[in-house]
Design an enzyme around this catalytic site. Sequence first.
Site, PDB file in Angstrom:
ATOM      1  N   ASN A  41       0.826  -1.214   0.000  1.00 34.52           N
ATOM      2  CA  ASN A  41       0.000   0.000   0.000  1.00 34.52           C
ATOM      3  C   ASN A  41       0.864   1.271   0.000  1.00 34.52           C
ATOM      4  OD1 ASN A  41       0.974   0.123   2.592  1.00 34.52           O
ATOM      5  ND2 ASN A  41      -1.012   0.047   3.621  1.00 34.52           N
ATOM      6  N   HIS A  90       3.342   1.945   2.100  1.00 33.79           N
ATOM      7  CA  HIS A  90       3.866   2.404   3.392  1.00 33.79           C
ATOM      8  C   HIS A  90       5.381   2.235   3.469  1.00 33.79           C
ATOM      9  CE1 HIS A  90       3.135  -1.769   5.480  1.00 33.79           C
ATOM     10  NE2 HIS A  90       4.417  -1.627   5.297  1.00 33.79           N
ATOM     11  N   GLU A 111       1.543   4.507   7.404  1.00 30.77           N
ATOM     12  CA  GLU A 111       0.487   4.038   6.511  1.00 30.77           C
ATOM     13  C   GLU A 111      -0.060   5.193   5.665  1.00 30.77           C
ATOM     14  OE1 GLU A 111       0.068   1.010   6.188  1.00 30.77           O
ATOM     15  OE2 GLU A 111      -0.070  -0.102   8.070  1.00 30.77           O
TER      16      GLU A 111
HETATM   17  C1  GLP Z   1       6.459  -4.223   7.301  1.00 34.89           C
HETATM   18  C2  GLP Z   1       7.539  -3.273   7.815  1.00 34.89           C
HETATM   19  C3  GLP Z   1       8.076  -2.399   6.734  1.00 34.89           C
HETATM   20  C4  GLP Z   1       8.402  -3.243   5.523  1.00 34.89           C
HETATM   21  C5  GLP Z   1       7.144  -3.833   4.961  1.00 34.89           C
HETATM   22  C6  GLP Z   1       7.375  -4.716   3.738  1.00 34.89           C
HETATM   23  O1  GLP Z   1       5.150  -3.822   7.489  1.00 34.89           O
HETATM   24  N1  GLP Z   1       7.119  -2.466   8.905  1.00 34.89           N
HETATM   25  O2  GLP Z   1       9.224  -1.712   7.206  1.00 34.89           O
HETATM   26  O3  GLP Z   1       9.010  -2.451   4.543  1.00 34.89           O
HETATM   27  O4  GLP Z   1       6.514  -4.591   5.940  1.00 34.89           O
HETATM   28  O5  GLP Z   1       7.734  -6.000   4.145  1.00 34.89           O
HETATM   29  P1  GLP Z   1       8.143  -7.189   3.205  1.00 34.89           P
HETATM   30  O6  GLP Z   1       9.579  -6.969   2.899  1.00 34.89           O
HETATM   31  O7  GLP Z   1       7.918  -8.417   4.054  1.00 34.89           O
HETATM   32  O8  GLP Z   1       7.282  -7.146   2.014  1.00 34.89           O
END
Ligand code: GLP
Length: 262
Positions: free
Chosen positions: A154, A156, A161
Amino acid sequence: MNNQTPHVEPIRLVVVPDVLSMAARGADEIEVVLKDAAQPVLGLATGGTMEHLYPELIRRFQAGKISFRNATTFNLDEYYPIEATHPQSYRCFMGEKLFNYVDLTLTPVEGARWGQTFVPNVGGEHVGAVCLGYEQAIIKAGGIDVQILGIGKNGHIAFNEPGTSPWSRTRIVKLAENTREANARYFGSSADVPEFAVTMGISTILEADKIVLLASGEGKAAAIKRALTGPVSADCPASYLQLHPNVTFIVDRAAARDLALP
Ligand code: GLP
């Protein structure tokens, strides 16, 4: 009146063939800071993407190419509430994926609970005091030399968020339902994912000297496109990175799928 137009460099885009090359290029960015700075300050991240980066850093440490001896690390975020010893806490993640295998001190020094490593785990303390203390600890360390980021589907960054203000700093936030669903894979079900988190804010992140965002897989393609080419907007918090003069996106081909590349 100041009539100078602010000069903002565009985000540098590095497209690599696969996730292993993404990890290697990301590790290069950290290696440069570890070698160049007398007291390197690293901003670190968690999530599946980082599970490729940290083994590469451990390999380079074991090969004698890099040392974390003089480094201080600050993680972006942590669930709230969660015990530091909970297997899904980001404190545990960092221990298991990186901290326990390199030469970082993890025992208390001068009031820092985990030596050279900082993760905004609240424990039994006052959450507001922890957030303020986190910002102060970053300043005391001299600011972050390189901040590593992942990206949520999304848009973030950290746990900022959609809807987040560009002026936000380290604070407690409510997680979006789709973020809790995305992270349910670690907890068993989305109901078990904590509802809140403590996260560095957009302003905190934008104060780093350099920012490196890593992404792999088609699931991130839409967010990468919005972050790089969309309007700077709270709808996609990663788009705020367009305001920083020194940002590199290192993405694999799948994550670059939606970009019109030559
Ligand atoms: C989490 C973390 C983020 C991270 C995101 C993506 O929510 N708080 O810092 O960038 O997920 O994670 P992934 O690498 O597992 O897709």
